[in-house]
Structure formats: C-alpha cells, structure tokens
Scaffold this active site. Structure first.
Site, PDB file in Angstrom:
ATOM      1  N   VAL A 104       0.846  -1.209   0.000  1.00 30.35           N
ATOM      2  CA  VAL A 104       0.000   0.000   0.000  1.00 30.35           C
ATOM      3  C   VAL A 104       0.873   1.247   0.000  1.00 30.35           C
ATOM      4  O   VAL A 104       0.386   2.352   0.209  1.00 30.35           O
ATOM      5  CB  VAL A 104      -0.955  -0.003   1.225  1.00 30.35           C
ATOM      6  CG1 VAL A 104      -1.903  -1.191   1.154  1.00 30.35           C
ATOM      7  CG2 VAL A 104      -0.188  -0.005   2.549  1.00 30.35           C
ATOM      8  N   ASP A 105       2.189   1.051  -0.240  1.00 31.66           N
ATOM      9  CA  ASP A 105       3.137   2.167  -0.051  1.00 31.66           C
ATOM     10  C   ASP A 105       3.299   3.085  -1.261  1.00 31.66           C
ATOM     11  O   ASP A 105       3.960   4.124  -1.178  1.00 31.66           O
ATOM     12  CB  ASP A 105       4.515   1.611   0.383  1.00 31.66           C
ATOM     13  CG  ASP A 105       5.064   0.536  -0.576  1.00 31.66           C
ATOM     14  OD1 ASP A 105       4.805   0.605  -1.794  1.00 31.66           O
ATOM     15  OD2 ASP A 105       5.772  -0.371  -0.086  1.00 31.66           O
ATOM     16  N   HIS A 120      -4.384  -4.535  -2.326  1.00 30.53           N
ATOM     17  CA  HIS A 120      -4.854  -4.239  -0.959  1.00 30.53           C
ATOM     18  C   HIS A 120      -5.069  -2.752  -0.740  1.00 30.53           C
ATOM     19  O   HIS A 120      -4.932  -2.264   0.381  1.00 30.53           O
ATOM     20  CB  HIS A 120      -3.865  -4.819   0.062  1.00 30.53           C
ATOM     21  CG  HIS A 120      -3.864  -6.330   0.096  1.00 30.53           C
ATOM     22  ND1 HIS A 120      -2.803  -7.085   0.548  1.00 30.53           N
ATOM     23  CD2 HIS A 120      -4.824  -7.229  -0.276  1.00 30.53           C
ATOM     24  CE1 HIS A 120      -3.112  -8.370   0.453  1.00 30.53           C
ATOM     25  NE2 HIS A 120      -4.320  -8.491  -0.055  1.00 30.53           N
ATOM     26  N   CYS A 149     -12.625  13.944   9.632  1.00 30.92           N
ATOM     27  CA  CYS A 149     -12.991  14.712   8.435  1.00 30.92           C
ATOM     28  C   CYS A 149     -13.609  16.038   8.898  1.00 30.92           C
ATOM     29  O   CYS A 149     -13.997  16.173  10.068  1.00 30.92           O
ATOM     30  CB  CYS A 149     -14.020  13.871   7.703  1.00 30.92           C
ATOM     31  SG  CYS A 149     -14.836  14.622   6.323  1.00 30.92           S
ATOM     32  N   GLY A 188       9.177 -10.965  -3.268  1.00 32.12           N
ATOM     33  CA  GLY A 188       9.018 -10.487  -1.890  1.00 32.12           C
ATOM     34  C   GLY A 188       7.656 -10.716  -1.273  1.00 32.12           C
ATOM     35  O   GLY A 188       7.198  -9.885  -0.508  1.00 32.12           O
ATOM     36  N   THR A 189       7.039 -11.839  -1.597  1.00 28.93           N
ATOM     37  CA  THR A 189       5.787 -12.175  -0.896  1.00 28.93           C
ATOM     38  C   THR A 189       5.894 -13.552  -0.265  1.00 28.93           C
ATOM     39  O   THR A 189       6.453 -14.471  -0.876  1.00 28.93           O
ATOM     40  CB  THR A 189       4.559 -12.101  -1.830  1.00 28.93           C
ATOM     41  OG1 THR A 189       3.389 -12.479  -1.064  1.00 28.93           O
ATOM     42  CG2 THR A 189       4.658 -12.978  -3.063  1.00 28.93           C
ATOM     43  N   SER A 190       5.348 -13.663   0.947  1.00 27.44           N
ATOM     44  CA  SER A 190       5.347 -14.963   1.622  1.00 27.44           C
ATOM     45  C   SER A 190       4.281 -15.873   1.018  1.00 27.44           C
ATOM     46  O   SER A 190       4.225 -17.055   1.349  1.00 27.44           O
ATOM     47  CB  SER A 190       5.077 -14.784   3.118  1.00 27.44           C
ATOM     48  OG  SER A 190       3.817 -14.180   3.312  1.00 27.44           O
TER      49      SER A 190
HETATM   50  P1  OAD Z   1       5.002 -10.844   4.164  1.00 21.94           P
HETATM   51  O1  OAD Z   1       5.527  -9.990   5.261  1.00 21.94           O
HETATM   52  O2  OAD Z   1       4.069 -11.925   4.532  1.00 21.94           O
HETATM   53  O3  OAD Z   1       6.215 -11.533   3.416  1.00 21.94           O
HETATM   54  C1  OAD Z   1       7.332 -10.805   3.027  1.00 21.94           C
HETATM   55  C2  OAD Z   1       8.226 -11.713   2.200  1.00 21.94           C
HETATM   56  O4  OAD Z   1       9.300 -10.924   1.715  1.00 21.94           O
HETATM   57  C3  OAD Z   1       8.827 -12.876   2.958  1.00 21.94           C
HETATM   58  O5  OAD Z   1       8.644 -14.074   2.214  1.00 21.94           O
HETATM   59  C4  OAD Z   1      10.318 -12.529   3.055  1.00 21.94           C
HETATM   60  O6  OAD Z   1      11.156 -13.671   3.000  1.00 21.94           O
HETATM   61  C5  OAD Z   1      10.493 -11.664   1.828  1.00 21.94           C
HETATM   62  N1  OAD Z   1      11.586 -10.679   1.895  1.00 21.94           N
HETATM   63  C6  OAD Z   1      12.146 -10.095   2.970  1.00 21.94           C
HETATM   64  N2  OAD Z   1      13.106  -9.235   2.608  1.00 21.94           N
HETATM   65  C7  OAD Z   1      13.166  -9.271   1.248  1.00 21.94           C
HETATM   66  C8  OAD Z   1      13.951  -8.611   0.268  1.00 21.94           C
HETATM   67  N3  OAD Z   1      14.892  -7.728   0.592  1.00 21.94           N
HETATM   68  N4  OAD Z   1      13.720  -8.891  -1.036  1.00 21.94           N
HETATM   69  C9  OAD Z   1      12.776  -9.806  -1.400  1.00 21.94           C
HETATM   70  N5  OAD Z   1      12.007 -10.443  -0.507  1.00 21.94           N
HETATM   71  C10 OAD Z   1      12.193 -10.191   0.789  1.00 21.94           C
HETATM   72  O7  OAD Z   1       4.412  -9.853   3.064  1.00 21.94           O
HETATM   73  P2  OAD Z   1       3.292 -10.128   1.979  1.00 21.94           P
HETATM   74  O8  OAD Z   1       3.447 -11.457   1.359  1.00 21.94           O
HETATM   75  O9  OAD Z   1       3.266  -8.934   1.103  1.00 21.94           O
HETATM   76  O10 OAD Z   1      -2.216  -7.633   3.926  1.00 21.94           O
HETATM   77  O11 OAD Z   1       1.988 -10.123   2.854  1.00 21.94           O
HETATM   78  C11 OAD Z   1       0.754 -10.204   2.226  1.00 21.94           C
HETATM   79  C12 OAD Z   1      -0.263  -9.438   3.004  1.00 21.94           C
HETATM   80  O12 OAD Z   1      -0.249  -9.846   4.371  1.00 21.94           O
HETATM   81  C13 OAD Z   1      -0.019  -7.952   3.080  1.00 21.94           C
HETATM   82  O13 OAD Z   1      -0.437  -7.253   1.940  1.00 21.94           O
HETATM   83  C14 OAD Z   1      -0.819  -7.554   4.280  1.00 21.94           C
HETATM   84  C15 OAD Z   1      -0.402  -8.673   5.204  1.00 21.94           C
HETATM   85  O14 OAD Z   1      -1.257  -8.974   6.219  1.00 21.94           O
HETATM   86  C16 OAD Z   1      -3.127  -6.899   4.570  1.00 21.94           C
HETATM   87  O15 OAD Z   1      -2.818  -6.190   5.504  1.00 21.94           O
HETATM   88  C17 OAD Z   1      -4.517  -7.044   4.057  1.00 21.94           C
END
Ligand code: OAD
Length: 271
Positions: A104-105, A120, A149, A188-190
């Site tokens: 969301v950044d 998101h 507001c 960079g997503t888990s």
């Molecule tokens: P996560 O915090 O779950 O996962 C972050 C991932 O990035 C992990 O797999 C790390 O290993 C990896 N990581 C860390 N440093 C990194 C780097 N320098 N380069 C590449 N990867 C790196 O984040 P999301 O998968 O984005 O939703 O999480 C999904 C959603 O869960 C978010 O959008 C948010 C959260 O709850 C809501 O709030 C609705």
C-alpha cells in the site's frame, strides 16, 4: 545463482507479456518492515486485534495509535529502492506490462511503473466513515487521534483491512493479467494471504513461467516456482535487468547525414 539469473533472463528477454506480483519484501530495502518473518509487524502486534475491520470499527483510536500512525511515519519518507527501479527498467524495455502489488506504499508508482494494480488498496488516501469524502494521507492532522474529516466523521486509510473485500477492479484485472501472462515475477511475498497468493497459480495453470525472488523459500518455491532466485530483490533484480539488456540489441543509431558542403546539395544521394 548466476545460472538461474541467466535462465530467467532468457525467459524474460523473449517474453511477450510479463507480469510481476510483489509483496512487502520488495519494500524492505526501502526501510518498510515486512509483516511476517524476522522483524515482521505481525510478530509485534496481532493482526486480528489491530488490522481487522471489526477491530477498527470497534476501537478506531487504538488501531490508529498502534498501527496506522506508525505506518504513516514510515511510509511518509520511504523511497523506491533498486528492486522497484528494476521493474521500471523492465517496463521500459517493453517486457513488463503490469505490476500487481499487495503493498500500500505507492513505491511502484513513485518509481515510475505505469500499470500498477493495488490489490490491498493504498495508504496515500483516507476516507471518511460518515460522508465518504477522501483526503490525502499527507494532509491528515494527527494532533487528534483518530483523525477526523471536516464533517466530524472518523478517517480510515483506503487500505484493505482483514475481513474486507479486495477492490473489485484490482481483483478482476489481476486475475485477467495472471491468466494472460507468459512469465510472472513473484517478488518479496510470503504467498500466505489469499486471494493474492492465487495469482501465481492462475499464471502457472495458463502456462506462464514463474520466476520467484525471495531470500527465503515460500509455499510456492517447491510447488510452482520454475526459477527460484534466492536473495534480496534490491540486489537480484538489477542483476536480472543487466542480464536481459545483454540479450536485447541496443536501438539502432539514427543515420546522421554528412555535413552539407557547397558541392553537395540536400537531394544528393549517398552512395
Ligand atoms: P510478508 O511480510 O508476509 O512476506 C514478506 C516476504 O518478503 C517474505 O517471504 C520474506 O522472506 C520476503 N523478503 C524479505 N526481505 C526481502 C527482500 N529484501 N527482497 C525480497 N524479498 C524479501 O508480506 P506479503 O506477502 O506482502 O495484507 O503479505 C501479504 C499481506 O499480508 C499484506 O499485503 C498484508 C499482510 O497482512 C493486509 O494487511 C490485508
């Protein structure tokens, strides 16, 4: 690793329609902590207590104090890092068509990507719970929490809380581009949160090559990632772009006519 980068470059250099799915990890090198794993936000606070829509509606003051205020402080100053910039390079090379982001950044747009689907929502705007008026987050006065507001209603970020729907257009277009792409970069997503984590499966089912960039293995790595590049996005992505550039011929130089002399007229042909 070099071999995996070279093989990924081969795929991307000939891709007709590449798409990226990004998560919090791509912004870690911009100083924004992830949600899961070491240093993750959800290790410090319980998302069901502070990031669920019911929690926000029950007690907006606490959610603003514990979660949203800190997010504003971090996001207000964050800048794109080499991982974001590499995705802009890939778009300018005509390879990457769309970025689906769970973040969301706003850093993909700040870096210069043109088609960013915010799965998101985004933190750049707030909406009034009462009159739905929208206000830029940067202009929100935090001297009173929760901020309000001008009509007196409480403001909420335009982000998706747990328990809320994914914005309709982002969901439909994400499903569409995932089904249409021939290569997907998953960065960079888990891959723990649905429905975002379904997008690589949609891509894979439709024949796309999955290239995953993450320092840690994820549930995708052994199941569907064809090319798992283990490492930080900020270092892997620029290496990948460099390898792709080596495969793409530079644009041909424009032909400059020789300077005209009194013996040569403009319509003389050049033998
Ligand atoms: P996560 O915090 O779950 O996962 C972050 C991932 O990035 C992990 O797999 C790390 O290993 C990896 N990581 C860390 N440093 C990194 C780097 N320098 N380069 C590449 N990867 C790196 O984040 P999301 O998968 O984005 O939703 O999480 C999904 C959603 O869960 C978010 O959008 C948010 C959260 O709850 C809501 O709030 C609705």
């Amino acid at each position: 690793m070099s071999d995996l980068i070279e093989r990924s470059a081969d795929i991307l250099a000939t891709a007709r329609y590449a798409v990226a799915l990004t998560g919090a990890g791509i912004s870690v090198e911009s100083g924004i902590p992830p949600f899961r794993g070491p240093g993750g936000l959800w290790e410090k606070i319980d998302p069901m207590k502070y990031a669920h829509i019911d929690a926000f509606l029950d007690d907006p003051e606490t959610v603003w104090n514990v979660l949203i205020k800190n997010m504003k402080t971090v996001l207000d100053t964050a800048q794109p890092n080499p991982g974001h910039i590499a995705l802009v390079d890939l778009e300018r090379l005509g390879i990457l068509k769309t970025v689906i982001t769970q973040n969301v950044d706003g850093l993909h747009q700040m870096a210069g990507n043109g088609d960013v689907l915010e799965f998101h929502g985004n933190f750049a705007w707030q909406s009034c719970l009462d009159c739905s008026r929208r206000i830029e987050t940067a202009l929100v006065d935090l001297t009173r929490i929760p901020p309000r507001c001008s009509c007196g209603g409480i403001l909420r970020p335009d982000c998706v809380f747990f328990g809320e729907m994914i914005p309709h257009e982002a969901l439909i277009r994400s499903q569409h581009v995932s089904a249409s792409c021939d290569a997907m970069l998953v960065i960079g997503t888990s891959a723990m949160v649905q429905p975002a984590a379904t997008m690589p499966f949609i891509a894979k089912d439709n024949g796309a090559v999955i290239i995953e960039i993450n320092p840690e293995p994820t549930p995708l790595t052994s199941r569907i990632s064809d090319l798992p590049l283990l490492g930080d996005a900020g270092s892997i992505m620029p290496r990948l772009v460099k390898a792709i550039r080596r495969r793409i011929p530079p644009p041909s130089q424009p032909i400059t006519p020789p300077p005209m002399t009194k013996h040569r007229k403009a319509h003389d042909t050049i033998a």
